[in-house]
Structure formats: structure tokens, C-alpha cells
Design an enzyme around this catalytic site. Sequence first.
Site, PDB file in Angstrom:
ATOM      1  N   GLY A  43     -35.465   9.776  43.049  1.00 45.79           N
ATOM      2  CA  GLY A  43     -36.048   8.594  42.416  1.00 45.79           C
ATOM      3  C   GLY A  43     -35.027   7.471  42.472  1.00 45.79           C
ATOM      4  N   LEU A  44     -35.208   6.463  41.644  1.00 43.79           N
ATOM      5  CA  LEU A  44     -34.262   5.341  41.689  1.00 43.79           C
ATOM      6  C   LEU A  44     -32.851   5.828  41.466  1.00 43.79           C
ATOM      7  CD1 LEU A  44     -36.175   2.536  39.850  1.00 43.79           C
ATOM      8  CD2 LEU A  44     -35.504   2.646  42.241  1.00 43.79           C
ATOM      9  N   GLY A  46     -31.543   9.064  41.742  1.00 47.13           N
ATOM     10  CA  GLY A  46     -31.062   9.996  42.751  1.00 47.13           C
ATOM     11  C   GLY A  46     -30.883   9.362  44.124  1.00 47.13           C
ATOM     12  N   HIS A 267     -46.168   4.128  25.078  1.00 45.25           N
ATOM     13  CA  HIS A 267     -46.434   2.800  25.624  1.00 45.25           C
ATOM     14  C   HIS A 267     -47.767   2.290  25.097  1.00 45.25           C
ATOM     15  CE1 HIS A 267     -46.915  -0.473  28.398  1.00 45.25           C
ATOM     16  NE2 HIS A 267     -45.720  -0.258  28.886  1.00 45.25           N
ATOM     17  N   ARG A 332     -42.537  -1.996  22.017  1.00 41.24           N
ATOM     18  CA  ARG A 332     -43.532  -0.955  22.271  1.00 41.24           C
ATOM     19  C   ARG A 332     -43.827  -0.051  21.086  1.00 41.24           C
ATOM     20  NH1 ARG A 332     -41.680   0.594  28.409  1.00 41.24           N
ATOM     21  NH2 ARG A 332     -42.335  -1.426  29.238  1.00 41.24           N
ATOM     22  N   HIS A 403     -44.967   7.861  27.517  1.00 37.88           N
ATOM     23  CA  HIS A 403     -44.579   7.119  28.702  1.00 37.88           C
ATOM     24  C   HIS A 403     -43.203   7.490  29.231  1.00 37.88           C
ATOM     25  CE1 HIS A 403     -44.393   3.861  31.481  1.00 37.88           C
ATOM     26  NE2 HIS A 403     -43.408   3.257  30.854  1.00 37.88           N
ATOM     27  N   GLU A 427     -33.404   8.808  34.013  1.00 38.45           N
ATOM     28  CA  GLU A 427     -34.158   9.257  32.835  1.00 38.45           C
ATOM     29  C   GLU A 427     -33.738  10.658  32.385  1.00 38.45           C
ATOM     30  OE1 GLU A 427     -38.364   8.433  33.185  1.00 38.45           O
ATOM     31  OE2 GLU A 427     -38.821   9.505  31.333  1.00 38.45           O
ATOM     32  N   ARG A 437     -36.920   2.724  24.204  1.00 36.04           N
ATOM     33  CA  ARG A 437     -36.550   2.000  25.404  1.00 36.04           C
ATOM     34  C   ARG A 437     -37.358   0.716  25.483  1.00 36.04           C
ATOM     35  NH1 ARG A 437     -38.199   1.177  30.497  1.00 36.04           N
ATOM     36  NH2 ARG A 437     -40.013   2.508  30.400  1.00 36.04           N
ATOM     37  N   LEU A 443     -35.612   1.104  34.915  1.00 37.56           N
ATOM     38  CA  LEU A 443     -35.298   0.854  36.327  1.00 37.56           C
ATOM     39  C   LEU A 443     -33.854   0.385  36.427  1.00 37.56           C
ATOM     40  CD1 LEU A 443     -38.542  -1.013  37.486  1.00 37.56           C
ATOM     41  CD2 LEU A 443     -38.027   1.420  37.575  1.00 37.56           C
TER      42      LEU A 443
HETATM   43  C1  FAD Z   1     -46.497   4.002  35.137  1.00 42.29           C
HETATM   44  C2  FAD Z   1     -45.069   3.700  34.829  1.00 42.29           C
HETATM   45  C3  FAD Z   1     -44.601   2.402  34.826  1.00 42.29           C
HETATM   46  C4  FAD Z   1     -43.279   2.124  34.562  1.00 42.29           C
HETATM   47  N1  FAD Z   1     -42.870   0.817  34.585  1.00 42.29           N
HETATM   48  C5  FAD Z   1     -41.567   0.538  34.369  1.00 42.29           C
HETATM   49  C6  FAD Z   1     -41.115  -0.804  34.446  1.00 42.29           C
HETATM   50  O1  FAD Z   1     -41.874  -1.731  34.711  1.00 42.29           O
HETATM   51  N2  FAD Z   1     -39.793  -1.053  34.224  1.00 42.29           N
HETATM   52  C7  FAD Z   1     -38.918  -0.040  33.946  1.00 42.29           C
HETATM   53  O2  FAD Z   1     -37.743  -0.326  33.793  1.00 42.29           O
HETATM   54  N3  FAD Z   1     -39.334   1.239  33.886  1.00 42.29           N
HETATM   55  C8  FAD Z   1     -40.627   1.559  34.087  1.00 42.29           C
HETATM   56  N4  FAD Z   1     -41.047   2.862  34.023  1.00 42.29           N
HETATM   57  C9  FAD Z   1     -40.057   3.936  33.791  1.00 42.29           C
HETATM   58  C10 FAD Z   1     -39.318   4.256  35.070  1.00 42.29           C
HETATM   59  O3  FAD Z   1     -40.182   4.197  36.162  1.00 42.29           O
HETATM   60  C11 FAD Z   1     -38.691   5.641  35.079  1.00 42.29           C
HETATM   61  O4  FAD Z   1     -38.061   5.890  33.892  1.00 42.29           O
HETATM   62  C12 FAD Z   1     -37.670   5.760  36.183  1.00 42.29           C
HETATM   63  O5  FAD Z   1     -38.236   5.366  37.400  1.00 42.29           O
HETATM   64  C13 FAD Z   1     -37.107   7.156  36.297  1.00 42.29           C
HETATM   65  O6  FAD Z   1     -36.309   7.233  37.441  1.00 42.29           O
HETATM   66  P1  FAD Z   1     -35.468   8.501  37.768  1.00 42.29           P
HETATM   67  O7  FAD Z   1     -34.806   8.247  39.075  1.00 42.29           O
HETATM   68  O8  FAD Z   1     -34.623   8.860  36.623  1.00 42.29           O
HETATM   69  O9  FAD Z   1     -36.519   9.694  37.924  1.00 42.29           O
HETATM   70  P2  FAD Z   1     -37.805   9.891  38.850  1.00 42.29           P
HETATM   71  O10 FAD Z   1     -38.194   8.679  39.574  1.00 42.29           O
HETATM   72  O11 FAD Z   1     -38.804  10.575  37.993  1.00 42.29           O
HETATM   73  O12 FAD Z   1     -37.303  10.892  39.954  1.00 42.29           O
HETATM   74  C14 FAD Z   1     -37.156  12.250  39.719  1.00 42.29           C
HETATM   75  C15 FAD Z   1     -36.762  12.903  41.010  1.00 42.29           C
HETATM   76  O13 FAD Z   1     -36.335  14.213  40.752  1.00 42.29           O
HETATM   77  C16 FAD Z   1     -36.979  15.124  41.592  1.00 42.29           C
HETATM   78  N5  FAD Z   1     -37.060  16.366  40.849  1.00 42.29           N
HETATM   79  C17 FAD Z   1     -37.448  16.560  39.572  1.00 42.29           C
HETATM   80  N6  FAD Z   1     -37.315  17.851  39.239  1.00 42.29           N
HETATM   81  C18 FAD Z   1     -36.854  18.472  40.333  1.00 42.29           C
HETATM   82  C19 FAD Z   1     -36.499  19.810  40.619  1.00 42.29           C
HETATM   83  N7  FAD Z   1     -36.594  20.776  39.704  1.00 42.29           N
HETATM   84  N8  FAD Z   1     -36.091  20.102  41.875  1.00 42.29           N
HETATM   85  C20 FAD Z   1     -35.977  19.139  42.824  1.00 42.29           C
HETATM   86  N9  FAD Z   1     -36.269  17.865  42.592  1.00 42.29           N
HETATM   87  C21 FAD Z   1     -36.696  17.543  41.367  1.00 42.29           C
HETATM   88  C22 FAD Z   1     -38.283  14.495  41.963  1.00 42.29           C
HETATM   89  O14 FAD Z   1     -38.723  15.016  43.185  1.00 42.29           O
HETATM   90  C23 FAD Z   1     -37.872  13.034  42.045  1.00 42.29           C
HETATM   91  O15 FAD Z   1     -37.342  12.772  43.310  1.00 42.29           O
HETATM   92  C24 FAD Z   1     -42.381   3.163  34.273  1.00 42.29           C
HETATM   93  C25 FAD Z   1     -42.843   4.466  34.263  1.00 42.29           C
HETATM   94  C26 FAD Z   1     -44.172   4.739  34.516  1.00 42.29           C
HETATM   95  C27 FAD Z   1     -44.645   6.146  34.445  1.00 42.29           C
END
Ligand code: FAD
Lengths: 639, 257
Positions: A43-44, A46, A267, A332, A403, A427, A437, A443
Site C-alpha cells: 500500500g502507500l 509498503g 466515518h 469525524r 473506517h 495504518e 484520525r 495518506l
Molecule cells: C474508502 C476510503 C477512503 C479513504 N480516504 C482517505 C483520504 O481521503 N485521506 C486519507 O488520508 N486517508 C484515507 N483513507 C485511509 C487510508 O486510505 C488508509 O489508511 C491507508 O491507505 C492505509 O495504507 P497502508 O499502506 O497502511 O495499508 P494498505 O493500503 O491497506 O495496504 C496493506 C498492504 O498489505 C498487504 N497485506 C496485508 N496483510 C498481508 C499479509 N498477511 N500478507 C501479505 N500482504 C499483506 C496488502 O496486500 C496491501 O498491499 C481512506 C480509506 C478508505 C477505506
Amino acid sequence: MAELNAKVPPGPLERKWERHRAEMKLVNPANKRKHTVIVVGSGLAGASAAASLSELGYNVRCFCFQDSPRRAHSIAAQGGINAAKNYQNDGDSVFRLFYDTIKGGDFRSREANVYRLAEVSVNIIDQCVAQGVPFAREYGGLLANRSFGGAQVSRTFYARGQTGQQLLLGAYQALEKEIAKGGVTMFPRTEMLDLVVVNGRARGIVTRDMVSGAIETHLADDVILGTGGYGNVYFLSTNAKGSNVTAIWRAYKRGAAFANPCYTQIHPTCIPVSGEHQSKLTLMSESLRNDGRVWVPKRQEDCAKPPNQIPESDRDYYLERKYPAFGNLSPRDIASRAAKEVCDEGRGVGPGGRGVYLDFADAITRLGRKTIGERYGNLFEMYQRITDENPYEVPMRIYPAVHYTMGGLWVDYNLMSNVPGLHVIGEANFSDHGANRLGASALMQGLADGYFIVPLTIGDYLGSTKLERVAEDHPDVRATEEAVRERTARLLAINGSRTVMSIHRELGKLMWEYCGMSRDKAGLAKALVEIPRLREEFWHDVRVPGTGAELNQSLEYAGRVADFLELAELMCLDALDREESCGAHFRVEHQTADGEALRNDDEFAYVASWDYAGAGKPPVLRKEPLVFENVHLSQRSYK
Amino acid sequence: MHVTLFVWRQAGPDASGAMQRYETDDVSPDMSFLEMLDVVNETLVGKGEQPIAFDHDCREGICGSCGMMINGVAHGPMKGTATCQLHMRSFADGATIHVEPWRSRAFPVIKDLVVNRAAFDRIIAAGGFVTAPTGAAQDANNILVPKHEADAAMDAAACIGCGACVAACPNGSASLFTAAKISHLGLLPQGQPERRRRALRMVAQMDEEGFGHCTFYGECQEACPKEISIDTIARMNRDYMIATMSHRDERVLGGTG
Ligand SMILES: Cc1cc2nc3c(=O)[nH]c(=O)nc-3n(C[C@H](O)[C@H](O)[C@H](O)COP(=O)(O)OP(=O)(O)OC[C@H]3O[C@@H](n4cnc5c(N)ncnc54)[C@H](O)[C@@H]3O)c2cc1C
Ligand code: SF4
Ligand code: FES
């Protein structure tokens, strides 16, 4: 048990990160390629970490469960990303963003981390623009900004309603660039199922190849978890269906402390539930609250009437009434609770009375349908597709939904958990957001962690640690792999009568009812009886068809739900223990005379960190006191 | 609602597949297509059978995971809509629906409706990026981007990488996907230095992956859930043409990834 050491560098707040950067140990460029770093998650957090570490010269292995790193849950974020650029000259600054974030989190996060986040936010935008992220622009070619829930300055950068998508594609493209160069080996459709800890240090992971079913061990010098949040413990949430707690839960069971598990952000602007079949809830971007006005009928009798037949005088614009300074843009937790309250009073609209109106009629009159279409067109379309109603003509119906989870693995200032060699970002960690939050800050944190913080702090760890060689046949490695095999075999052997989804749905209802938008002692106590019962039932009566040696989505799902069933209990314990209301954690017993959250700083200004104590034993609470030297703890008031 | 489904079932990449018939009564018009499949799967598991495997994650039309041929149309009957955003109200009560995986040589079937789209990642790895090392970028407002250009770039950048364009194309071409990325980066100042190289390498990779050629059927644009315009393909072709003239050395390199 030892105290948790947050390792916050000394010196004034504004100089801590700069100074720390200058003092951290470095790894000689020629040696970097000898170090293997595992990044779980693309994700963002990783993807940005994996790409940046590879650029630095480390040998990176990156894992995700989707078929491509571009599909991580981050892709769904709509609204925007904050940064203290002060491009609008409206008085924004690093300090103000820091202060807003600390206050928004109800003073339950660590000052030094949050300050650094605000500091680094400025570089994130530069980095993303350089990568070709098509942020919205003004006619003059400058970057556009908007304001977002809880903020009184315009500091949110956005790319139409697809900000998360564009930021993730930027990071994904950087990642693919490094994959092509050979610095990153990508393992898509591969799920991490356990953490390998040798002599107290994280040294690898055990994975399942989701296509062939092969269980494998990957060893490394450092493991970074960027595996996202656990909101799906509620079954219905805005998260992608695959989002899960497994990676961090396994790490918890191997010794990593789990901090503030009960903090869940609800949310306020989601599309309400329409029926039992529902599999997820769709978020409507918070940016809608910039122009939409929230209301419900003043009288219960009017709730069934079509909204256009309810005259102005019979409408209750409750956010504008109760919180005049912020109105429809209230944070929120406040907006969510206010919606629940009016629905609890019987003034909710739509099926089941669980909805409030988000009305664009005034904005359309003021700005014209075209402008509104330009601003929110894709969101309106999405709404219409799901509900079959046209929001240009009838007000949208919205309701709060789960959310984001602010809890996660405990980390120090270097984003390292209490297990050396295990870093946690995005996250998946607990840092920065406190009890609530704010919009557009997740992000920001994900990219700050991945692009700018962890690539440096890892160097400090590797540069100052002498790591022993660990081979695949080390007994601890073997035992971890064996545990994964056993667990998988056990899930497949139960062969009971219930589907995984039916149990997950039941768990979700329990959590929403007793550990949701508001909690009380009796409810939490009840949940703590019901959850173990349901877990028993799962392990005796679930049915997982197929075998382990193939693509088996039921098996993947069963493993995740098994972990949610354990996490749920920890969340309730944490919620029960925290005898105060703060941010999104609202304990009914602790509120002011007019129904607002009542914090108790004297007793609860700490991070609640839980250690796993073994099967069947209650987890052990360790407290990291939060010290505020630069801000005054004040009651959060948005009136 | 009652629906009769014919679903492609294939146990693995090397197994032979066949259409299987399923009848279901428990369908509400408010369900999404994937929620309908969930219901079918719950019944299958209840009966001790294997559920239908399909890719999905966000269920809100943005991650690009989902995708299947529904009555012969990629992502089904509703224009500009990914499968997860298609609702059962788009079908009549009593409808018969045929569901199959994406059909393309470059997207081999893994199981049932799940296909392997890794070729798309390799096309991006070949050049679908701006080389900007982390941490040294100048202030973001130092380079102005006119609003209409940023908007046009965003139109192209909206591609979710689902693969419907490939599945819909009679030639199995990946041109719309590749062109969307080339256009996104080519429309921004940051994308200029690598523009030609990018076009050469991405196009070469696309060929190497076994995708077909574009002969402008236009089916891709019809099937695309993000309504990416076929104009992007014209843009890609132009960039490619110019690049072949000026970047001969890279052309040899192209495709080696
Ligand atoms: C609909 C929606 C809208 C949002 N809008 C906003 C916004 O406008 N502004 C803002 O700041 N935030 C927003 N958020 C929150 C934000 O998107 C997330 O908190 C953030 O993107 C999380 O990023 P991350 O990289 O931590 O995790 P994620 O993007 O969830 O990535 C997790 C990664 O881990 C991998 N993974 C998980 N478990 C395993 C495992 N056991 N083995 C291998 N791989 C695994 C997945 O494949 C994925 O690649 C929003 C969230 C949602 C749901
Ligand atoms: S161009 Fe359209 S159809 Fe093709 S992958 Fe992108 S979004 Fe899907
Ligand atoms: S499931 Fe993400 S686009 Fe359909």
C-alpha cells in the site's frame, strides 16, 4: 516487564528529527546490498518503503496478497492528503498542522512523532509531484487545495476524488521501476502467515503462495510490516474486503506489543446499509461536507415523507446548530455521534431509520449544477449506482461506518516495534493519530513512514547491530513454519456446518453493537463472553472446503477471521480498561452534561500497550505515558 | 429475484473448464453482482461444494481486482462500470446470465474466474514511471502545470488496470491500458524527459507479453469502466512513431525490460 522506550531524541521539538537524522548510524553504500529487508504490504506505506529502500541499495523482498501491488487498499482513498505547505497563505504552518493533529487525536499521541509527520508532510507533496501524480491545479498552474473535515485552513491536496489511487500509483510505479532494476523482488498473491523471531530479533516471515499453496520461509535482516488496518473485524466497513489483521496479529503473538486496539475511527459520510446481503459499506468522500448540508426532520412523523415536502422550518441542521464554528465540517467522531444521536431519537431517514440527509440543494442554487458536477460528479455517480437515487435531485442519505483503525503495533520514534528488527509503518502501527484520525492524515502518514522515515531508521538499526547468521534449518525457523502448516491443516480439518462468512458477520454485529460508536461497561462485558463463545464455535463448526495445495479463497478467509476472533477480544478488553472518553473512543459513562466526550488526562494520558501472555492467559498491559511539553492539553471543543 | 447462472468452472491452469449451471432465488435488486456471487457461494459451501473463485477487493470500482465477462461483455451491461459496481437491478427477474473469465492469451486462467494479469505490471516496469529518486524533489509549485493539462493527465491516469480492454478486444490488445499510462505521464512536464523512451519500452514489452495489435475496433473504450478514451491510443502511436525515429538505440534495448 521492561518499560517501553519510545526513544524520542532529546532537544527542542523542531530540531529532534533533524538532529536524529544527523546522528543515526549509516550503512556503507557497498554494504547495503548485502542486507535483505522484507517489506510486507504494498500500500502507500509498503510500496513507498520498498521503492525507497531499493533506491538506497538494499536488497528488498516485497509481499502482498493481491495479484498486483497496485491494488492495495490505499487505492480507495478519495478525499486528499494534508501538507503544511501554506500555499494558500491562510496561516498554515508545520506547527499548526502538528497542533491540529495532536488535538484531533484528543491528546493521545506522541508529540515528537506527530511533529515529524507535519514536518515531512511538505516533502511528500514535492516527491509525489516529481513522480507525476496529477494533483488538481488552479488555472494559473499552481497546486489547488481544499479544506477537509476538522480543519480551518486549506491544506488538503487532491487528485479529483481519486487521491489515494494516484498516490498509490506513484509509489507503485516507483516500485515497478525498482523491480525492473532488480533491487526489489515482488511476491504478489503471497500471504504472510507468521513472523520468524530468532534470539529475540525479527528475522523473517512464513508465507503461503496463494496460487500453489506452498508454505515458505523468507529470511532477512529486517522485517517491515505495512499491512494496513483491521477495520474488517466489524465485517461491515469501508475497507477493502481483503484487509485483515493477520500479519500484525501473528507478530503480536510472537512478542510485539499491540497498542490502543480499541481506537476505531467511524466515518460519518457512508452510504447507509440497505439489507442483510451487504458485504461492505461505501464511503462518500468527506469533501462532500464542504458543500453539502446535513439535516434530519425536526419531527419523527416527517421522517417517511419525501425530503422536498419537508419545509425549511421543519428541518434540523443539527451540526450547524450544535457546532456553529465548524458546522458541517465538524470532525469525524463528533459528526458521527451526532448522526447516531438523532437516529436514536427516531429522527433518522431511509430504510430502518439509520440515515441522515446530506443535501446539495443550497449549493446547487448558489453555484450551479455544473460546478457541483465538476466538484463531486464521480461521487454523485457512485452514489446513484449504489442507491438508484439521483443526488442532484434528492438529498443523499448517509450514515457513519467503521473506517480506520488507529490502534496497531506499538512502535518507537524509529518506527520499530519492541521486537528488534521489526518495523511497522502506515495504518498497521499505532503512531501519530491518537484516539481519532483527522481526514487526509492517513495518506500523509503512510507516505511519510515509507518514503522518508523508515528508510533512514532502518539504516540506524542495521548499522548499529551485529546480526548473527540464521539458516533455514534453525530450530526457531523450523518451528514457525511448522506452526503455520499445522494451523492450515487444522482449519481444513474442522469440516463443520457454518460458513466463514456467517461467523464473520456475527462477530461484526457483536463488535458494532458493543464496541462501536459508543461503549459501556455492561456491553463490553457481554461481548467478552460472546466473543470466546463464537470463537469456540468457529474452531468446532466452521467449514473450509477444498485443500491447502491450490488457490483456496475460503481457506484464506478462514485464517483471517480466526485472527479477527482473537483481536476482537483484545479490543474489548482495551475499551473496558480505558475509563474515559477520548476521540473515537466514547465510553457512555464518561460524558459531559451536554453529551460530549469527557477525557481523563490525569489517569489516561498514556498509550495502552498489550503484550501477549500465552494461550488462554489474559494479555498484560504496559503503559507508555504521554508527555506534553509543547501543547496545552485542552478540552476539545468545536462549538 | 430469480436468476439462472452459467459459470465457467476450471479447477486450475491446466485443468479443462466447463460452464456450470446454478439457480438462485435469494437475489435482491440492491445487491451488487459480487454480492450475488457471495450468496451463491454460501449455498455451495453449505452443500460441501467448492465456491466459485473470483478476484475482488475494494468493491467500489477502484482497485481493478474484479472483472469477468458477463453475457459476453467485459464487466457486464452497464457502461463505465466495474463488475463490483454493477447491481442486480440491471438484470430482469428470471434472467439467465453467463459468467466467464477474461479471455486473452496473455491472461492465463488460474482458477474459475481468476486470471493472471501480471503482464500489466511488467509493462509498467518497462517504463511506466518517472525516474524521481526519493527525497530530493524541489518545491512542487516550481513547475507550473496548466489546469487543462493536469485534468487531461488525470483523465488518463484514472485507469484501474482491470484488463477489461484486453478482454473486450477481438485482438486481445493491451493498447488502451498502455496508452493510458503513456498519456498520463506524457501530458505532464515531469514526464517529458523519458517520454520517448517510455513509449518505446512499454510498447515493446506489450508485444513481448503476447498481447495482440490494435486495429481500432474501439471495443476497449466501450468496455472500460473508467471510460478511458481511445484518443490515448492515437497519442501513444504518435509518441511511438516519433521515438522510433529519434531513439534507435533504445529500440534495441526496448523489451528487454
Ligand atoms: C474508502 C476510503 C477512503 C479513504 N480516504 C482517505 C483520504 O481521503 N485521506 C486519507 O488520508 N486517508 C484515507 N483513507 C485511509 C487510508 O486510505 C488508509 O489508511 C491507508 O491507505 C492505509 O495504507 P497502508 O499502506 O497502511 O495499508 P494498505 O493500503 O491497506 O495496504 C496493506 C498492504 O498489505 C498487504 N497485506 C496485508 N496483510 C498481508 C499479509 N498477511 N500478507 C501479505 N500482504 C499483506 C496488502 O496486500 C496491501 O498491499 C481512506 C480509506 C478508505 C477505506
Ligand atoms: S484502460 Fe480501462 S479497461 Fe483497460 S485496464 Fe484501464 S481501466 Fe481497465
Ligand atoms: S473489486 Fe475493486 S474494482 Fe471491483
